[in-house]
Design a protein around this motif. Structure first.
Motif, PDB file in Angstrom:
ATOM      1  N   HIS A  97     -23.315  84.424  42.483  1.00 56.96           N
ATOM      2  CA  HIS A  97     -23.365  85.578  41.577  1.00 56.96           C
ATOM      3  C   HIS A  97     -24.555  85.497  40.640  1.00 56.96           C
ATOM      4  O   HIS A  97     -25.310  86.470  40.498  1.00 56.96           O
ATOM      5  N   TYR A  98     -24.755  84.350  40.008  1.00 55.08           N
ATOM      6  CA  TYR A  98     -25.856  84.278  39.058  1.00 55.08           C
ATOM      7  C   TYR A  98     -27.206  84.121  39.731  1.00 55.08           C
ATOM      8  O   TYR A  98     -28.243  84.411  39.118  1.00 55.08           O
ATOM      9  N   GLY A  99     -27.229  83.692  40.976  1.00 55.11           N
ATOM     10  CA  GLY A  99     -28.459  83.807  41.746  1.00 55.11           C
ATOM     11  C   GLY A  99     -28.823  85.272  41.948  1.00 55.11           C
ATOM     12  O   GLY A  99     -30.001  85.656  41.831  1.00 55.11           O
ATOM     13  N   CYS A 100     -27.837  86.102  42.230  1.00 57.62           N
ATOM     14  CA  CYS A 100     -28.072  87.546  42.362  1.00 57.62           C
ATOM     15  C   CYS A 100     -28.500  88.166  41.036  1.00 57.62           C
ATOM     16  O   CYS A 100     -29.351  89.073  41.004  1.00 57.62           O
ATOM     17  N   VAL A 101     -27.927  87.695  39.924  1.00 55.31           N
ATOM     18  CA  VAL A 101     -28.332  88.208  38.607  1.00 55.31           C
ATOM     19  C   VAL A 101     -29.803  87.891  38.335  1.00 55.31           C
ATOM     20  O   VAL A 101     -30.563  88.753  37.857  1.00 55.31           O
ATOM     21  N   LEU A 102     -30.229  86.668  38.646  1.00 50.66           N
ATOM     22  CA  LEU A 102     -31.635  86.299  38.466  1.00 50.66           C
ATOM     23  C   LEU A 102     -32.548  87.145  39.343  1.00 50.66           C
ATOM     24  O   LEU A 102     -33.610  87.595  38.902  1.00 50.66           O
ATOM     25  N   VAL A 103     -32.137  87.359  40.586  1.00 46.21           N
ATOM     26  CA  VAL A 103     -32.944  88.183  41.488  1.00 46.21           C
ATOM     27  C   VAL A 103     -33.022  89.617  40.970  1.00 46.21           C
ATOM     28  O   VAL A 103     -34.088  90.249  41.024  1.00 46.21           O
ATOM     29  N   ASN A 104     -31.920  90.147  40.450  1.00 48.78           N
ATOM     30  CA  ASN A 104     -31.943  91.499  39.882  1.00 48.78           C
ATOM     31  C   ASN A 104     -32.948  91.600  38.745  1.00 48.78           C
ATOM     32  O   ASN A 104     -33.708  92.581  38.644  1.00 48.78           O
ATOM     33  N   LEU A 105     -32.962  90.595  37.891  1.00 46.31           N
ATOM     34  CA  LEU A 105     -33.911  90.613  36.767  1.00 46.31           C
ATOM     35  C   LEU A 105     -35.348  90.542  37.262  1.00 46.31           C
ATOM     36  O   LEU A 105     -36.230  91.250  36.755  1.00 46.31           O
ATOM     37  N   LEU A 106     -35.608  89.711  38.262  1.00 44.78           N
ATOM     38  CA  LEU A 106     -36.960  89.609  38.820  1.00 44.78           C
ATOM     39  C   LEU A 106     -37.367  90.909  39.513  1.00 44.78           C
ATOM     40  O   LEU A 106     -38.537  91.312  39.446  1.00 44.78           O
ATOM     41  N   LEU A 107     -36.420  91.565  40.164  1.00 44.16           N
ATOM     42  CA  LEU A 107     -36.731  92.845  40.802  1.00 44.16           C
ATOM     43  C   LEU A 107     -37.067  93.908  39.764  1.00 44.16           C
ATOM     44  O   LEU A 107     -37.967  94.729  39.978  1.00 44.16           O
ATOM     45  N   VAL A 108     -36.357  93.899  38.635  1.00 44.64           N
ATOM     46  CA  VAL A 108     -36.677  94.845  37.568  1.00 44.64           C
ATOM     47  C   VAL A 108     -38.099  94.604  37.064  1.00 44.64           C
ATOM     48  O   VAL A 108     -38.879  95.548  36.862  1.00 44.64           O
TER      49      VAL A 108
END
Length: 278
Positions: A97-108
Protein backbone atom coordinates in the motif's frame (compact mmCIF):
# COMPACT_ATOMS: atom_id res chain seq x y z
CA UNK A 1 -6.10 17.73 -21.35
CA UNK A 2 -2.69 18.96 -22.51
CA UNK A 3 -4.15 22.01 -24.26
CA UNK A 4 -6.63 22.70 -21.44
CA UNK A 5 -3.94 22.83 -18.74
CA UNK A 6 -1.34 24.63 -20.86
CA UNK A 7 -3.83 27.32 -21.78
CA UNK A 8 -5.26 27.68 -18.28
CA UNK A 9 -4.11 30.38 -15.91
CA UNK A 10 -1.01 29.34 -13.89
CA UNK A 11 -2.86 29.82 -10.61
CA UNK A 12 -5.57 27.39 -11.77
CA UNK A 13 -2.96 24.80 -12.75
CA UNK A 14 -1.10 25.23 -9.47
CA UNK A 15 -4.35 24.88 -7.49
CA UNK A 16 -5.23 21.69 -9.36
CA UNK A 17 -1.89 20.09 -8.49
CA UNK A 18 -2.03 21.43 -4.93
CA UNK A 19 -5.28 19.51 -4.44
CA UNK A 20 -3.60 16.31 -5.62
CA UNK A 21 -0.60 16.98 -3.39
CA UNK A 22 -2.97 17.25 -0.43
CA UNK A 23 -4.68 13.93 -1.13
CA UNK A 24 -1.98 11.65 -2.57
CA UNK A 25 0.60 11.45 0.29
CA UNK A 26 -1.86 10.94 3.15
CA UNK A 27 -4.08 8.21 1.75
CA UNK A 28 -4.54 5.38 4.25
CA UNK A 29 -7.43 3.47 2.72
CA UNK A 30 -6.68 0.98 -0.10
CA UNK A 31 -9.69 2.12 -2.12
CA UNK A 32 -8.55 5.74 -2.13
CA UNK A 33 -5.00 4.76 -3.02
CA UNK A 34 -6.20 2.45 -5.77
CA UNK A 35 -8.44 5.08 -7.38
CA UNK A 36 -5.63 7.63 -7.24
CA UNK A 37 -3.16 5.20 -8.84
CA UNK A 38 -5.54 4.32 -11.68
CA UNK A 39 -6.20 7.99 -12.46
CA UNK A 40 -2.54 9.01 -12.20
CA UNK A 41 -1.43 6.09 -14.37
CA UNK A 42 -3.94 7.16 -17.02
CA UNK A 43 -2.57 10.71 -16.91
CA UNK A 44 1.04 9.48 -16.90
CA UNK A 45 0.60 7.19 -19.90
CA UNK A 46 -1.28 9.98 -21.66
CA UNK A 47 1.97 11.98 -21.60
CA UNK A 48 4.57 9.18 -21.63
CA UNK A 49 3.43 6.37 -23.87
CA UNK A 50 6.22 4.04 -22.84
CA UNK A 51 6.19 1.15 -20.39
CA UNK A 52 9.97 1.35 -19.92
CA UNK A 53 9.69 4.63 -18.03
CA UNK A 54 7.13 3.06 -15.70
CA UNK A 55 9.34 0.12 -14.66
CA UNK A 56 11.16 2.13 -11.92
CA UNK A 57 7.80 2.83 -10.26
CA UNK A 58 6.94 -0.88 -10.29
CA UNK A 59 10.38 -1.64 -8.86
CA UNK A 60 9.78 0.87 -6.05
CA UNK A 61 6.51 -0.85 -5.08
CA UNK A 62 8.27 -4.23 -5.05
CA UNK A 63 11.18 -2.92 -2.94
CA UNK A 64 8.89 -1.33 -0.33
CA UNK A 65 6.63 -4.41 -0.27
CA UNK A 66 9.59 -6.73 0.30
CA UNK A 67 11.55 -4.65 2.81
CA UNK A 68 8.65 -3.64 5.05
CA UNK A 69 7.87 -7.20 6.32
CA UNK A 70 11.57 -7.75 6.95
CA UNK A 71 11.89 -4.76 9.27
CA UNK A 72 8.34 -4.51 10.65
CA UNK A 73 7.16 -7.73 12.24
CA UNK A 74 3.78 -6.56 13.47
CA UNK A 75 0.52 -8.23 12.55
CA UNK A 76 -1.41 -11.36 13.56
CA UNK A 77 -1.48 -13.39 10.34
CA UNK A 78 1.92 -15.08 10.10
CA UNK A 79 3.01 -16.10 6.60
CA UNK A 80 6.53 -17.25 7.50
CA UNK A 81 8.42 -17.53 10.77
CA UNK A 82 11.72 -18.86 12.07
CA UNK A 83 14.04 -18.06 14.96
CA UNK A 84 15.19 -14.74 13.48
CA UNK A 85 12.35 -13.32 11.44
CA UNK A 86 8.58 -13.31 11.21
CA UNK A 87 6.73 -12.19 8.09
CA UNK A 88 3.09 -11.23 8.48
CA UNK A 89 0.37 -10.61 5.91
CA UNK A 90 -0.44 -7.22 7.44
CA UNK A 91 3.14 -6.00 7.09
CA UNK A 92 3.30 -7.25 3.49
CA UNK A 93 0.05 -5.52 2.50
CA UNK A 94 1.12 -2.38 4.35
CA UNK A 95 4.33 -2.34 2.29
CA UNK A 96 2.41 -2.76 -0.97
CA UNK A 97 0.00 0.00 0.00
CA UNK A 98 2.63 2.54 0.93
CA UNK A 99 4.72 1.61 -2.07
CA UNK A 100 1.67 2.62 -4.12
CA UNK A 101 1.35 5.84 -2.10
CA UNK A 102 4.98 6.74 -2.90
CA UNK A 103 4.45 5.96 -6.57
CA UNK A 104 1.31 8.14 -6.60
CA UNK A 105 3.28 11.05 -5.18
CA UNK A 106 6.06 10.58 -7.75
CA UNK A 107 3.50 10.42 -10.55
CA UNK A 108 1.97 13.69 -9.37
CA UNK A 109 5.43 15.30 -9.45
CA UNK A 110 6.07 13.87 -12.91
CA UNK A 111 2.81 15.24 -14.31
CA UNK A 112 3.36 18.50 -12.41
CA UNK A 113 6.66 19.02 -14.26
CA UNK A 114 4.83 18.67 -17.58
CA UNK A 115 2.79 21.83 -16.98
CA UNK A 116 4.52 24.11 -14.47
CA UNK A 117 7.34 25.57 -16.55
CA UNK A 118 9.66 28.52 -16.10
CA UNK A 119 7.13 31.10 -17.26
CA UNK A 120 4.48 29.87 -14.81
CA UNK A 121 6.91 29.82 -11.88
CA UNK A 122 8.13 33.34 -12.63
CA UNK A 123 4.56 34.61 -12.99
CA UNK A 124 3.33 33.00 -9.74
CA UNK A 125 6.31 34.13 -7.67
CA UNK A 126 6.62 37.56 -9.24
CA UNK A 127 2.91 38.30 -8.91
CA UNK A 128 2.97 38.13 -5.11
CA UNK A 129 6.71 38.52 -4.36
CA UNK A 130 8.29 40.74 -7.06
CA UNK A 131 11.85 40.43 -5.74
CA UNK A 132 11.53 36.66 -5.55
CA UNK A 133 10.26 36.72 -9.13
CA UNK A 134 13.39 38.53 -10.30
CA UNK A 135 15.64 36.08 -8.44
CA UNK A 136 13.69 33.13 -9.85
CA UNK A 137 13.98 34.41 -13.41
CA UNK A 138 17.73 34.94 -12.96
CA UNK A 139 18.16 31.44 -11.54
CA UNK A 140 16.17 29.84 -14.36
CA UNK A 141 18.35 31.66 -16.85
CA UNK A 142 21.69 31.04 -15.13
CA UNK A 143 21.39 27.29 -14.44
CA UNK A 144 21.00 26.16 -18.10
CA UNK A 145 23.79 28.53 -19.18
CA UNK A 146 25.98 27.19 -16.38
CA UNK A 147 25.38 23.58 -17.47
CA UNK A 148 26.03 24.28 -21.16
CA UNK A 149 29.18 26.26 -20.38
CA UNK A 150 30.49 23.47 -18.13
CA UNK A 151 29.93 20.87 -20.86
CA UNK A 152 31.90 22.97 -23.34
CA UNK A 153 34.81 23.40 -20.92
CA UNK A 154 34.89 19.68 -20.07
CA UNK A 155 34.83 18.72 -23.73
CA UNK A 156 37.57 21.21 -24.61
CA UNK A 157 39.89 20.17 -21.77
CA UNK A 158 39.36 16.50 -22.58
CA UNK A 159 40.40 17.04 -26.22
CA UNK A 160 43.33 19.38 -25.54
CA UNK A 161 44.88 17.99 -22.36
CA UNK A 162 45.28 14.54 -20.85
CA UNK A 163 44.45 14.63 -17.15
CA UNK A 164 42.52 12.64 -14.60
CA UNK A 165 38.76 12.90 -14.60
CA UNK A 166 38.65 14.20 -11.02
CA UNK A 167 41.26 16.84 -11.77
CA UNK A 168 39.39 17.89 -14.93
CA UNK A 169 36.14 18.28 -12.96
CA UNK A 170 37.86 20.30 -10.22
CA UNK A 171 39.42 22.70 -12.74
CA UNK A 172 36.08 23.02 -14.54
CA UNK A 173 34.24 23.82 -11.29
CA UNK A 174 36.80 26.51 -10.46
CA UNK A 175 36.45 28.08 -13.90
CA UNK A 176 32.66 27.88 -13.72
CA UNK A 177 32.55 29.63 -10.35
CA UNK A 178 34.63 32.47 -11.74
CA UNK A 179 32.52 32.69 -14.90
CA UNK A 180 29.24 32.61 -12.93
CA UNK A 181 30.44 35.40 -10.62
CA UNK A 182 31.54 37.60 -13.52
CA UNK A 183 28.32 36.90 -15.43
CA UNK A 184 26.21 37.78 -12.37
CA UNK A 185 28.10 41.06 -11.88
CA UNK A 186 27.58 41.96 -15.55
CA UNK A 187 23.88 41.20 -15.24
CA UNK A 188 23.65 43.27 -12.04
CA UNK A 189 25.32 46.26 -13.71
CA UNK A 190 22.97 45.92 -16.67
CA UNK A 191 19.90 45.83 -14.42
CA UNK A 192 21.12 48.86 -12.45
CA UNK A 193 21.69 50.75 -15.68
CA UNK A 194 18.09 50.01 -16.75
CA UNK A 195 16.68 51.30 -13.47
CA UNK A 196 15.70 48.13 -11.59
CA UNK A 197 14.87 48.95 -7.98
CA UNK A 198 14.64 52.71 -8.56
CA UNK A 199 10.86 52.90 -8.90
CA UNK A 200 7.84 50.76 -9.62
CA UNK A 201 8.02 49.29 -13.10
CA UNK A 202 5.33 48.10 -15.47
CA UNK A 203 5.50 44.51 -16.65
CA UNK A 204 4.10 42.26 -19.34
CA UNK A 205 2.94 38.68 -18.99
CA UNK A 206 1.18 36.16 -21.19
CA UNK A 207 -1.56 35.20 -18.74
CA UNK A 208 -4.91 36.90 -18.11
CA UNK A 209 -7.57 35.93 -15.61
CA UNK A 210 -10.89 35.08 -17.24
CA UNK A 211 -14.35 33.99 -16.15
CA UNK A 212 -13.62 30.35 -16.92
CA UNK A 213 -10.69 30.47 -14.48
CA UNK A 214 -13.07 31.34 -11.65
CA UNK A 215 -15.20 28.35 -12.62
CA UNK A 216 -12.18 26.02 -12.66
CA UNK A 217 -10.97 27.28 -9.27
CA UNK A 218 -14.40 26.74 -7.72
CA UNK A 219 -14.56 23.22 -9.15
CA UNK A 220 -11.13 22.31 -7.80
CA UNK A 221 -11.74 23.78 -4.35
CA UNK A 222 -15.16 22.11 -3.95
CA UNK A 223 -13.86 18.70 -5.02
CA UNK A 224 -10.80 18.99 -2.77
CA UNK A 225 -12.94 19.94 0.25
CA UNK A 226 -15.36 17.07 -0.43
CA UNK A 227 -12.56 14.52 -0.73
CA UNK A 228 -10.80 15.79 2.39
CA UNK A 229 -14.08 15.66 4.32
CA UNK A 230 -14.74 12.08 3.17
CA UNK A 231 -11.21 11.06 4.08
CA UNK A 232 -11.40 12.54 7.58
CA UNK A 233 -14.85 11.12 8.36
CA UNK A 234 -14.76 7.73 6.67
CA UNK A 235 -11.31 6.60 5.53
CA UNK A 236 -8.70 8.00 7.92
CA UNK A 237 -9.46 5.34 10.55
CA UNK A 238 -8.43 2.37 8.42
CA UNK A 239 -5.59 0.38 10.08
CA UNK A 240 -3.32 -2.43 8.92
CA UNK A 241 -2.18 -3.41 12.41
CA UNK A 242 -2.71 -5.54 14.37
CA UNK A 243 -5.10 -6.97 11.77
CA UNK A 244 -6.89 -5.75 8.67
CA UNK A 245 -10.62 -5.27 8.99
CA UNK A 246 -12.08 -4.33 5.63
CA UNK A 247 -15.58 -2.80 5.97
CA UNK A 248 -18.30 -3.97 3.63
CA UNK A 249 -18.45 -2.06 0.37
CA UNK A 250 -21.32 0.43 0.28
CA UNK A 251 -22.81 2.78 -2.30
CA UNK A 252 -21.32 5.63 -0.29
CA UNK A 253 -17.85 4.26 -1.05
CA UNK A 254 -18.62 4.14 -4.77
CA UNK A 255 -19.78 7.77 -4.63
CA UNK A 256 -16.57 8.97 -2.97
CA UNK A 257 -14.43 6.92 -5.36
CA UNK A 258 -16.15 8.63 -8.30
CA UNK A 259 -15.65 12.08 -6.73
CA UNK A 260 -11.97 11.29 -6.17
CA UNK A 261 -11.55 10.14 -9.78
CA UNK A 262 -13.46 13.21 -11.00
CA UNK A 263 -11.04 15.55 -9.20
CA UNK A 264 -7.92 13.85 -10.54
CA UNK A 265 -9.27 13.72 -14.12
CA UNK A 266 -10.95 17.13 -13.99
CA UNK A 267 -8.84 18.86 -16.72
CA UNK A 268 -9.90 16.17 -19.19
CA UNK A 269 -13.42 17.63 -18.99
CA UNK A 270 -12.45 21.27 -19.50
CA UNK A 271 -13.26 22.87 -22.83
CA UNK A 272 -10.41 24.09 -25.00
CA UNK A 273 -12.26 26.55 -27.20
CA UNK A 274 -10.51 29.71 -26.05
CA UNK A 275 -7.54 31.74 -27.19
CA UNK A 276 -4.17 30.04 -27.36
CA UNK A 277 -1.71 31.18 -24.69
CA UNK A 278 1.23 28.75 -24.62
Amino acid sequence: MIKALKRAHPFVVFTYFAGMFLLAPFSRHPWMTGVQMICLCLLYFYHNQSLKKFFPFIALIVIVAVTNPLFVQRGRTILYADTHIRITKEALLYGIHYGCVLVNLLLVFSIFNQYIKKEQWIYLSGRFFPKLGVITSMAFGLIPRYQNHAKKILKTRKSLKSERAVQRVMYTMSMEMTWAFESSMDQLDSMNARGYGVKKRTHFHLFTWERKDWIHIVEIVILTILNLWAYIHYYSRFFFYPMIIMPAFQMRDLLWMLIMAFQFLLPCMWKENFDVRN
